[in-house]
Design a protein around this motif. Structure first.
Motif, PDB file in Angstrom:
ATOM      1  N   PRO A   1      -9.945  19.910  11.651  1.00  0.00           N
ATOM      2  CA  PRO A   1      -8.945  18.982  11.087  1.00  0.00           C
ATOM      3  C   PRO A   1      -8.514  19.359   9.667  1.00  0.00           C
ATOM      4  CG  PRO A   1     -10.619  17.765  12.272  1.00  0.00           C
ATOM      5  CD  PRO A   1     -11.075  19.196  12.249  1.00  0.00           C
ATOM      6  N   GLU A   2      -9.414  19.936   8.899  1.00  0.00           N
ATOM      7  CA  GLU A   2      -9.059  20.319   7.533  1.00  0.00           C
ATOM      8  C   GLU A   2      -8.139  21.537   7.468  1.00  0.00           C
ATOM      9  OE1 GLU A   2     -12.142  19.797   8.768  1.00  0.00           O
ATOM     10  OE2 GLU A   2     -13.607  21.192   7.892  1.00  0.00           O
ATOM     11  N   ASP A   3      -7.854  22.151   8.608  1.00  0.00           N
ATOM     12  CA  ASP A   3      -6.861  23.227   8.663  1.00  0.00           C
ATOM     13  C   ASP A   3      -5.439  22.673   8.772  1.00  0.00           C
ATOM     14  OD1 ASP A   3      -9.138  25.061  10.728  1.00  0.00           O
ATOM     15  OD2 ASP A   3      -8.728  25.405   8.598  1.00  0.00           O
ATOM     16  N   THR A   4      -5.319  21.376   8.925  1.00  0.00           N
ATOM     17  CA  THR A   4      -3.997  20.760   9.004  1.00  0.00           C
ATOM     18  C   THR A   4      -3.217  21.015   7.721  1.00  0.00           C
ATOM     19  OG1 THR A   4      -4.715  19.026  10.532  1.00  0.00           O
ATOM     20  CG2 THR A   4      -2.779  18.555   9.158  1.00  0.00           C
ATOM     21  N   ALA A   5      -2.024  21.590   7.875  1.00  0.00           N
ATOM     22  CA  ALA A   5      -1.224  21.968   6.713  1.00  0.00           C
ATOM     23  C   ALA A   5       0.108  22.544   7.184  1.00  0.00           C
ATOM     24  CB  ALA A   5      -1.949  23.008   5.868  1.00  0.00           C
ATOM     25  N   ILE A   6       1.003  22.724   6.236  1.00  0.00           N
ATOM     26  CA  ILE A   6       2.181  23.546   6.479  1.00  0.00           C
ATOM     27  C   ILE A   6       1.778  24.991   6.148  1.00  0.00           C
ATOM     28  CG2 ILE A   6       4.571  24.043   5.855  1.00  0.00           C
ATOM     29  CD1 ILE A   6       4.853  21.106   5.073  1.00  0.00           C
ATOM     30  N   TYR A   7       2.056  25.881   7.069  1.00  0.00           N
ATOM     31  CA  TYR A   7       1.687  27.286   6.907  1.00  0.00           C
ATOM     32  C   TYR A   7       2.946  28.099   6.596  1.00  0.00           C
ATOM     33  CZ  TYR A   7      -3.064  26.487   8.444  1.00  0.00           C
ATOM     34  OH  TYR A   7      -4.376  26.054   8.524  1.00  0.00           O
ATOM     35  N   TYR A   8       2.832  28.916   5.571  1.00  0.00           N
ATOM     36  CA  TYR A   8       3.939  29.747   5.115  1.00  0.00           C
ATOM     37  C   TYR A   8       3.545  31.223   5.178  1.00  0.00           C
ATOM     38  CZ  TYR A   8       5.376  25.381   2.782  1.00  0.00           C
ATOM     39  OH  TYR A   8       5.725  24.094   2.503  1.00  0.00           O
ATOM     40  N   CYS A   9       4.530  32.076   5.440  1.00  0.00           N
ATOM     41  CA  CYS A   9       4.318  33.498   5.211  1.00  0.00           C
ATOM     42  C   CYS A   9       5.189  33.931   4.035  1.00  0.00           C
ATOM     43  CB  CYS A   9       4.610  34.332   6.450  1.00  0.00           C
ATOM     44  SG  CYS A   9       6.303  34.324   7.041  1.00  0.00           S
ATOM     45  N   ALA A  10       4.747  34.979   3.395  1.00  0.00           N
ATOM     46  CA  ALA A  10       5.455  35.503   2.234  1.00  0.00           C
ATOM     47  C   ALA A  10       5.254  37.007   2.191  1.00  0.00           C
ATOM     48  CB  ALA A  10       4.940  34.853   0.958  1.00  0.00           C
ATOM     49  N   ALA A  11       6.128  37.703   1.475  1.00  0.00           N
ATOM     50  CA  ALA A  11       6.074  39.158   1.467  1.00  0.00           C
ATOM     51  C   ALA A  11       6.388  39.716   0.085  1.00  0.00           C
ATOM     52  CB  ALA A  11       7.055  39.729   2.491  1.00  0.00           C
ATOM     53  N   VAL A  12       5.851  40.904  -0.137  1.00  0.00           N
ATOM     54  CA  VAL A  12       6.154  41.637  -1.365  1.00  0.00           C
ATOM     55  C   VAL A  12       6.226  43.112  -1.003  1.00  0.00           C
ATOM     56  CG1 VAL A  12       3.712  41.806  -2.018  1.00  0.00           C
ATOM     57  CG2 VAL A  12       5.481  42.050  -3.764  1.00  0.00           C
ATOM     58  N   ALA A  13       7.200  43.809  -1.590  1.00  0.00           N
ATOM     59  CA  ALA A  13       7.347  45.239  -1.328  1.00  0.00           C
ATOM     60  C   ALA A  13       6.193  46.004  -1.967  1.00  0.00           C
ATOM     61  CB  ALA A  13       8.681  45.736  -1.880  1.00  0.00           C
ATOM     62  N   THR A  14       5.617  46.923  -1.216  1.00  0.00           N
ATOM     63  CA  THR A  14       4.522  47.728  -1.737  1.00  0.00           C
ATOM     64  C   THR A  14       4.780  49.200  -1.424  1.00  0.00           C
ATOM     65  OG1 THR A  14       3.253  47.412   0.294  1.00  0.00           O
ATOM     66  CG2 THR A  14       2.812  45.898  -1.502  1.00  0.00           C
ATOM     67  N   ALA A  15       4.396  50.066  -2.358  1.00  0.00           N
ATOM     68  CA  ALA A  15       4.641  51.497  -2.201  1.00  0.00           C
ATOM     69  C   ALA A  15       3.513  52.197  -1.450  1.00  0.00           C
ATOM     70  CB  ALA A  15       4.826  52.144  -3.564  1.00  0.00           C
ATOM     71  N   VAL A  16       2.354  51.546  -1.412  1.00  0.00           N
ATOM     72  CA  VAL A  16       1.178  52.169  -0.791  1.00  0.00           C
ATOM     73  C   VAL A  16       0.819  51.400   0.468  1.00  0.00           C
ATOM     74  CG1 VAL A  16      -1.227  52.830  -1.101  1.00  0.00           C
ATOM     75  CG2 VAL A  16       0.367  52.918  -3.035  1.00  0.00           C
ATOM     76  N   GLY A  17       0.708  52.100   1.583  1.00  0.00           N
ATOM     77  CA  GLY A  17       0.553  51.440   2.877  1.00  0.00           C
ATOM     78  C   GLY A  17      -0.713  50.646   3.070  1.00  0.00           C
ATOM     79  N   ASP A  18      -1.796  51.016   2.381  1.00  0.00           N
ATOM     80  CA  ASP A  18      -3.056  50.310   2.602  1.00  0.00           C
ATOM     81  C   ASP A  18      -3.407  49.368   1.452  1.00  0.00           C
ATOM     82  OD1 ASP A  18      -5.365  53.018   1.685  1.00  0.00           O
ATOM     83  OD2 ASP A  18      -3.601  52.177   0.695  1.00  0.00           O
ATOM     84  N   TYR A  19      -2.442  49.116   0.598  1.00  0.00           N
ATOM     85  CA  TYR A  19      -2.687  48.248  -0.565  1.00  0.00           C
ATOM     86  C   TYR A  19      -2.481  46.792  -0.178  1.00  0.00           C
ATOM     87  CZ  TYR A  19      -1.894  45.963  -5.060  1.00  0.00           C
ATOM     88  OH  TYR A  19      -1.941  45.114  -6.129  1.00  0.00           O
ATOM     89  N   VAL A  20      -3.452  45.952  -0.517  1.00  0.00           N
ATOM     90  CA  VAL A  20      -3.348  44.520  -0.293  1.00  0.00           C
ATOM     91  C   VAL A  20      -3.154  43.836  -1.645  1.00  0.00           C
ATOM     92  CG1 VAL A  20      -4.431  42.455   0.643  1.00  0.00           C
ATOM     93  CG2 VAL A  20      -4.844  44.673   1.722  1.00  0.00           C
ATOM     94  N   PRO A  21      -1.979  43.313  -1.908  1.00  0.00           N
ATOM     95  CA  PRO A  21      -1.720  42.704  -3.214  1.00  0.00           C
ATOM     96  C   PRO A  21      -2.394  41.339  -3.342  1.00  0.00           C
ATOM     97  CG  PRO A  21       0.156  42.420  -1.780  1.00  0.00           C
ATOM     98  CD  PRO A  21      -0.825  43.277  -1.026  1.00  0.00           C
ATOM     99  N   SER A  22      -2.408  40.825  -4.533  1.00  0.00           N
ATOM    100  CA  SER A  22      -2.937  39.481  -4.747  1.00  0.00           C
ATOM    101  C   SER A  22      -1.975  38.460  -4.161  1.00  0.00           C
ATOM    102  CB  SER A  22      -3.134  39.210  -6.232  1.00  0.00           C
ATOM    103  OG  SER A  22      -1.870  39.187  -6.888  1.00  0.00           O
ATOM    104  N   PHE A  23      -2.485  37.284  -3.878  1.00  0.00           N
ATOM    105  CA  PHE A  23      -1.655  36.226  -3.306  1.00  0.00           C
ATOM    106  C   PHE A  23      -0.524  35.825  -4.265  1.00  0.00           C
ATOM    107  CE2 PHE A  23      -3.729  35.700   0.576  1.00  0.00           C
ATOM    108  CZ  PHE A  23      -5.109  35.623   0.421  1.00  0.00           C
ATOM    109  N   GLU A  24      -0.753  36.026  -5.554  1.00  0.00           N
ATOM    110  CA  GLU A  24       0.248  35.613  -6.534  1.00  0.00           C
ATOM    111  C   GLU A  24       1.438  36.565  -6.607  1.00  0.00           C
ATOM    112  OE1 GLU A  24      -3.519  33.798  -7.131  1.00  0.00           O
ATOM    113  OE2 GLU A  24      -3.018  35.939  -7.169  1.00  0.00           O
ATOM    114  N   ALA A  25       1.372  37.687  -5.896  1.00  0.00           N
ATOM    115  CA  ALA A  25       2.380  38.741  -6.047  1.00  0.00           C
ATOM    116  C   ALA A  25       3.600  38.564  -5.159  1.00  0.00           C
ATOM    117  CB  ALA A  25       1.744  40.098  -5.778  1.00  0.00           C
TER     118      ALA A  25
END
Length: 126
Positions: A88-112
């Motif tokens: 039940p605590e997973d109840t929420a609005i779920y969003y996706c977001a994107a940021v351009a990255t130059a390196v294929g295996d790089y995982v950016p911070s959520f703030e990016a």
């Protein structure tokens, strides 16, 4: 200009599973890392999972680790969030977001993130 549309949100019982999709248009998603976020009523937005542009690397928040899995199909310009053992605590609005990255295996911070979808509602009943 990149546009993101989430889908798959619905009402599900506790313990159930759901798969969300994030479909992109306006640009190819190959060059973007994509993150999933959620915002529950009365709470701040939370970053829960992120995947690199190549799909080779991911990062998950502790709150969903072991239950949620992010994946992508660049041929379909789509990123997925598989959610298992929902609570039940997973109840929420779920969003996706994107940021351009130059390196294929790089995982950016959520703030990016630069580009955002409008969200899809997931409700988990007890």
């Amino acid at each position: 200009q990149l546009q993101l549309v989430e889908s798959g949100g619905t009402l599900v019982q506790s313990g159930g599973s759901l798969r969300l999709s994030c479909a992109a248009s306006g640009d190819t998603l190959d060059d973007y890392a994509v993150g999933w976020f959620r915002q529950a009523p009365g709470k701040e937005r939370e970053g829960i999972s992120c995947i690199s542009s190549s799909g080779s690397s991911t990062n998950d928040a502790d709150s969903v680790k072991g239950r949620f899995t992010v994946s992508r199909d660049n041929a379909k310009n789509t990123v997925y969030l598989q959610m298992n053992s929902l609570k039940p605590e997973d109840t929420a609005i779920y969003y996706c977001a994107a940021v351009a990255t130059a390196v294929g295996d790089y995982v950016p911070s959520f703030e990016a993130m630069d580009w955002w979808g409008k969200g899809t509602l997931v409700t988990v009943s007890s």
